[in-house]
Design an enzyme around this catalytic site. Structure first.
Site, PDB file in Angstrom:
ATOM      1  N   SER A  73      17.722   6.376  59.467  1.00 51.03           N
ATOM      2  CA  SER A  73      17.115   6.371  60.797  1.00 51.03           C
ATOM      3  C   SER A  73      18.037   5.806  61.881  1.00 51.03           C
ATOM      4  O   SER A  73      17.814   6.057  63.057  1.00 51.03           O
ATOM      5  CB  SER A  73      15.791   5.600  60.778  1.00 51.03           C
ATOM      6  N   TYR A 119      23.647   4.173  36.467  1.00 54.85           N
ATOM      7  CA  TYR A 119      22.625   4.832  37.285  1.00 54.85           C
ATOM      8  C   TYR A 119      23.174   6.150  37.812  1.00 54.85           C
ATOM      9  O   TYR A 119      24.256   6.200  38.371  1.00 54.85           O
ATOM     10  CB  TYR A 119      22.281   3.903  38.435  1.00 54.85           C
ATOM     11  N   GLY A 138      22.599   5.751  45.563  1.00 50.47           N
ATOM     12  CA  GLY A 138      23.010   5.875  46.963  1.00 50.47           C
ATOM     13  C   GLY A 138      24.177   4.944  47.275  1.00 50.47           C
ATOM     14  O   GLY A 138      24.231   3.824  46.770  1.00 50.47           O
ATOM     15  N   ASP A 168      24.816   3.260  49.820  1.00 55.65           N
ATOM     16  CA  ASP A 168      24.404   1.998  50.445  1.00 55.65           C
ATOM     17  C   ASP A 168      23.969   0.993  49.379  1.00 55.65           C
ATOM     18  O   ASP A 168      24.270  -0.207  49.478  1.00 55.65           O
ATOM     19  CB  ASP A 168      23.289   2.230  51.487  1.00 55.65           C
ATOM     20  N   SER A 204      14.712   1.760  55.861  1.00 56.09           N
ATOM     21  CA  SER A 204      13.781   2.905  55.838  1.00 56.09           C
ATOM     22  C   SER A 204      13.143   2.995  54.459  1.00 56.09           C
ATOM     23  O   SER A 204      11.961   3.301  54.326  1.00 56.09           O
ATOM     24  CB  SER A 204      14.520   4.215  56.103  1.00 56.09           C
ATOM     25  N   THR A 236      -9.342  -5.859  54.963  1.00 65.46           N
ATOM     26  CA  THR A 236      -8.411  -4.729  54.935  1.00 65.46           C
ATOM     27  C   THR A 236      -6.956  -5.146  55.178  1.00 65.46           C
ATOM     28  O   THR A 236      -6.054  -4.686  54.464  1.00 65.46           O
ATOM     29  CB  THR A 236      -8.828  -3.665  55.976  1.00 65.46           C
TER      30      THR A 236
END
Lengths: 207, 207
Positions: free
Chosen positions: B9, B69, B73, B75, B93, B145
């Site tokens: 993002s 793995y 990614g 990052d 994100s 909630t």
């Protein structure tokens, strides 16, 4: 007797013992002129039912379930009423967990449902647009994307239910029950649970 | 030296010690003619960078981090490289958790990030369109909630990190670190972690 659980994405009917999952338009079309008891967590649909099926009787559950929870959805009230002691995992649009001891609702929490989780992952990156694997191995650290996503969605359900519910029996209900049943080999899967709670509401309300 | 972490993002720059979080257009506009090392998890932006900032050098991390793995990614590779031993929670994100022991990445998992969770809840029902409370009490069953949603998002992070990471030090990074820091009072919050990993990649690549 016809019972209807109006959810956020569909209507679930129990029509004299037969279970039907219908879209809103189809459900109203088929049952509008019948005598139906319903619960509803969907404000838009409540208005539509009042207009199109004015003979339906809404059960709001007020005062039937013992609970200190403020604003407990009537669907969660119904599944909690259906058990005297235990944990209910309701896997629908949302994934709710509710704990009941000695007939009293002790609290619970709300995750997004499976479809909602998958949409959230896909919205972050196309690389995360994967299917949840209900058979992911939760005993080891994930080593690929499908396992990493499946672990993230399923491991919390297993771990938190086990730690918060400490030896209580587990009942699983809702359309996505199959994702969670493998996590709890001792659990009862009961697709009619919400309707059993509705029957209790009717009985106690004296409807 | 200028480093850039291109996320899903935003772009995050470390420009000679100064940290900047910029939108994609702004980042490219400001740095297109500069000498920048970058990592990228965003295929669309990779193509745009190749076109608009052809002088930027991409670090793909290949072979630097020891891991079994598949498809980790870059990052997550970078933040894992930045520690020798411990657990990294990267709250962007996506919310990723990675475990490193003796310099080797042992696995990890991926939740939606805070914004993505909130969007998912709001998409299920307007009643679930609530803010996550980072101070929710995780020691008791939720009774409303906001607590039910906040507990559902935060309790898994605490419980799963604690159970999978067993006494390892925890480092928290990413724009939403503040939601997770209260869960781990002993944790280090390090907003530069990804850049430390990138520096290791540059060193080991011999760039």
């Amino acid at each position: 007797m016809i019972l209807c659980d109006v959810g956020n994405s569909r209507m679930h009917f129990l029509d004299n013992g037969t279970l039907l999952h219908l879209g809103f338009a189809e459900g109203l079309k088929r049952y509008r002129d019948r005598s139906v008891y319903f619960i509803c967590v969907n404000g838009n649909m409540r208005a539509k039912i009042a207009e199109e099926a004015p003979g339906w009787v809404e059960l709001d559950g007020t005062g039937v379930l013992k609970s200190d929870y403020r604003g407990l959805g009537v669907d969660r009230q119904a599944v909690s009423l259906a058990i005297e002691e235990g944990v209910v995992i309701d896997a629908g649009s949302a994934l709710t967990v509710d704990v009941v001891r000695k007939g009293v609702h002790r609290g619970g929490w709300i995750w997004p449902g499976i479809a909602s989780f998958m949409k959230a992952y896909a919205g972050i990156s196309p690389k995360l647009a994967v299917e949840i694997d209900p058979d992911v191995d939760l005993s080891r650290l994930p080593q690929d994307t499908v396992s990493a996503v499946s672990f993230a969605v399923l491991a919390p359900v297993k771990r938190l239910v086990e730690s918060c519910a400490d030896q209580l029996p587990v009942t699983i209900t809702g359309g996505d029950a199959r994702f969670f049943a493998p996590l709890f080999p001792e659990a009862v899967v009961d697709e009619l649970l919400v309707f059993r709670g509705m029957e209790k509401m009717i009985k106690e309300d004296g409807c």
